[in-house]
Design an enzyme around this catalytic site. Structure first.
Site, PDB file in Angstrom:
ATOM      1  N   PRO A   2      78.243  14.475 -64.262  1.00 29.22           N
ATOM      2  CA  PRO A   2      77.928  13.732 -62.861  1.00 29.22           C
ATOM      3  C   PRO A   2      79.341  13.064 -62.281  1.00 29.22           C
ATOM      4  O   PRO A   2      80.101  12.791 -62.977  1.00 29.22           O
ATOM      5  CB  PRO A   2      76.889  12.671 -63.617  1.00 29.22           C
ATOM      6  CG  PRO A   2      76.457  13.335 -64.725  1.00 29.22           C
ATOM      7  CD  PRO A   2      77.810  14.096 -65.439  1.00 29.22           C
ATOM      8  N   GLU A   3      79.119  13.449 -60.916  1.00 27.55           N
ATOM      9  CA  GLU A   3      80.344  12.879 -60.313  1.00 27.55           C
ATOM     10  C   GLU A   3      79.795  11.306 -59.558  1.00 27.55           C
ATOM     11  O   GLU A   3      78.604  10.771 -59.881  1.00 27.55           O
ATOM     12  CB  GLU A   3      80.725  13.717 -59.216  1.00 27.55           C
ATOM     13  CG  GLU A   3      81.233  15.020 -59.917  1.00 27.55           C
ATOM     14  CD  GLU A   3      81.949  16.000 -59.266  1.00 27.55           C
ATOM     15  OE1 GLU A   3      82.355  15.795 -57.885  1.00 27.55           O
ATOM     16  OE2 GLU A   3      81.815  17.372 -59.649  1.00 27.55           O
ATOM     17  N   LYS A  69      83.078   6.967 -61.876  1.00 32.82           N
ATOM     18  CA  LYS A  69      82.053   7.536 -62.552  1.00 32.82           C
ATOM     19  C   LYS A  69      81.524   6.760 -63.467  1.00 32.82           C
ATOM     20  O   LYS A  69      80.701   7.282 -64.392  1.00 32.82           O
ATOM     21  CB  LYS A  69      82.573   8.866 -62.863  1.00 32.82           C
ATOM     22  CG  LYS A  69      83.103   9.818 -61.846  1.00 32.82           C
ATOM     23  CD  LYS A  69      83.739  11.297 -62.484  1.00 32.82           C
ATOM     24  CE  LYS A  69      84.482  12.203 -61.684  1.00 32.82           C
ATOM     25  NZ  LYS A  69      84.940  13.366 -62.170  1.00 32.82           N
ATOM     26  N   ARG A 280      88.977  23.524 -65.186  1.00 32.15           N
ATOM     27  CA  ARG A 280      87.902  23.664 -64.302  1.00 32.15           C
ATOM     28  C   ARG A 280      87.758  24.849 -63.542  1.00 32.15           C
ATOM     29  O   ARG A 280      88.719  25.181 -63.029  1.00 32.15           O
ATOM     30  CB  ARG A 280      87.462  22.302 -63.527  1.00 32.15           C
ATOM     31  CG  ARG A 280      87.597  21.016 -64.115  1.00 32.15           C
ATOM     32  CD  ARG A 280      86.743  20.866 -65.441  1.00 32.15           C
ATOM     33  NE  ARG A 280      85.341  21.001 -65.082  1.00 32.15           N
ATOM     34  CZ  ARG A 280      84.411  20.198 -64.458  1.00 32.15           C
ATOM     35  NH1 ARG A 280      84.831  18.880 -64.525  1.00 32.15           N
ATOM     36  NH2 ARG A 280      83.272  20.319 -64.268  1.00 32.15           N
TER      37      ARG A 280
END
Length: 290
Positions: A2-3, A69, A280
């Site tokens: 989640p960002e 976050k 990523r």
């Protein structure tokens, strides 16, 4: 993971449901207890689990807010304030239910790791399938120094100025722009999804070095990051894989994404490519992004 938009959605849902209520009891999962017995910290950080249960019992939840976050619960007992810091990790989720059976998705019900009983009789449940999230009990932010290093919120007045100043630092100048905008000490809350989207919208290759991007383009990129984050907040975030808002709620932003996870560019119809940046997977259009 989640960002910022997803965490913002969780906070907006939690606030009216939990603020002003108090914690009358806590049960932690056998997984947490067994991990601690084996010398590992699982979810509950910087405090022994049984002590966590003791200090949290009787706390009133005064305020819930987001920073980058992270979710910050301001909790109070006998006039003394503390902070419960939550990071959702990859698969963390909150539920407010009358019983565990109220968690409809079995994978979240099976991985309920912290069950807080509220004075209303409701259960505030933290579930985490992969257990990369954390609950950290602290008195002040300085008790966990990484929290002091976060960049300003991206919507703050000085956030763009801060971003440009960070980009001028030698330690960032020769890094890939994708890596830099995912760095929470440069921009708060922008992770892989929204970095991918913003770079595509600005036609910037994710591996382009920061020093090879003009100040004007950096300013435009920052404005686009703000716009993408706001669009996602307004859409309830991106429900990809195991992200949920409270009680299993889903967002809609995944239907608006133009480049993240795409095989074909929506603009020129070229097959997209991917590369690994800062650990990523970065998807990009080799034709549109230079």
């Amino acid at each position: 993971m989640p960002e910022l938009p997803e965490v913002e959605g969780v906070v907006r849902d939690l606030k009216p449901a939990v603020e002003g209520k108090s914690i009358t009891g806590i049960v932690l999962s056998e997984t947490i207890l067994a991990s601690t017995a084996a010398g590992k910290q699982c979810i509950i950080k910087n405090i022994e689990p049984h002590l966590f249960e003791q200090v949290m019992t009787g706390m009133a939840i005064e305020k819930i807010e987001r920073r980058s976050k992270y979710i910050f619960f301001t909790i109070v007992r006998d006039g003394e304030a503390f902070i419960l810091v939550n990071h959702l990790g990859m698969t963390g989720a909150w539920f407010i239910v009358d019983s565990l059976e109220g968690i409809t998705e079995e994978k979240f019900r099976k991985h309920a790791h912290a069950i807080f009983t509220l004075n209303t009789g409701e259960l505030l449940v933290y579930s985490d399938i992969r257990r990369f999230g954390e609950l950290r009990f602290i008195k002040n932010l300085s008790d966990h120094p990484p929290l002091l290093k976060m960049a300003p919120e991206p919507f703050d007045e000085d956030a763009c100025k801060f971003f440009l100043a960070q980009c001028d630092k030698p330690k960032y100048a020769n890094k890939a722009i994708k890596e830099v905008i995912m760095d929470g000490q440069v921009i708060s809350g922008c992770g892989n999804i929204y970095a991918t989207e913003a770079l595509f919208k600005e036609s910037i290759h994710p591996a382009r070095k920061v020093s090879r991007i003009s100040k004007v383009r950096k300013q435009a990129l920052f404005a686009t990051i703000q716009a993408v984050l706001q669009e996602s907040i307004d859409s309830g975030g991106s429900t990809i894989s195991d992200y949920r808002s409270i009680n299993g709620g889903a967002g809609e932003m995944q239907h608006r994404l133009k480049m993240y996870g795409k095989k074909v560019c929506p603009v020129c119809e070229t097959n997209t490519k991917s590369m690994t940046i800062a650990g990523r997977t970065s998807v990009y259009c080799p034709n549109c992004q230079r």
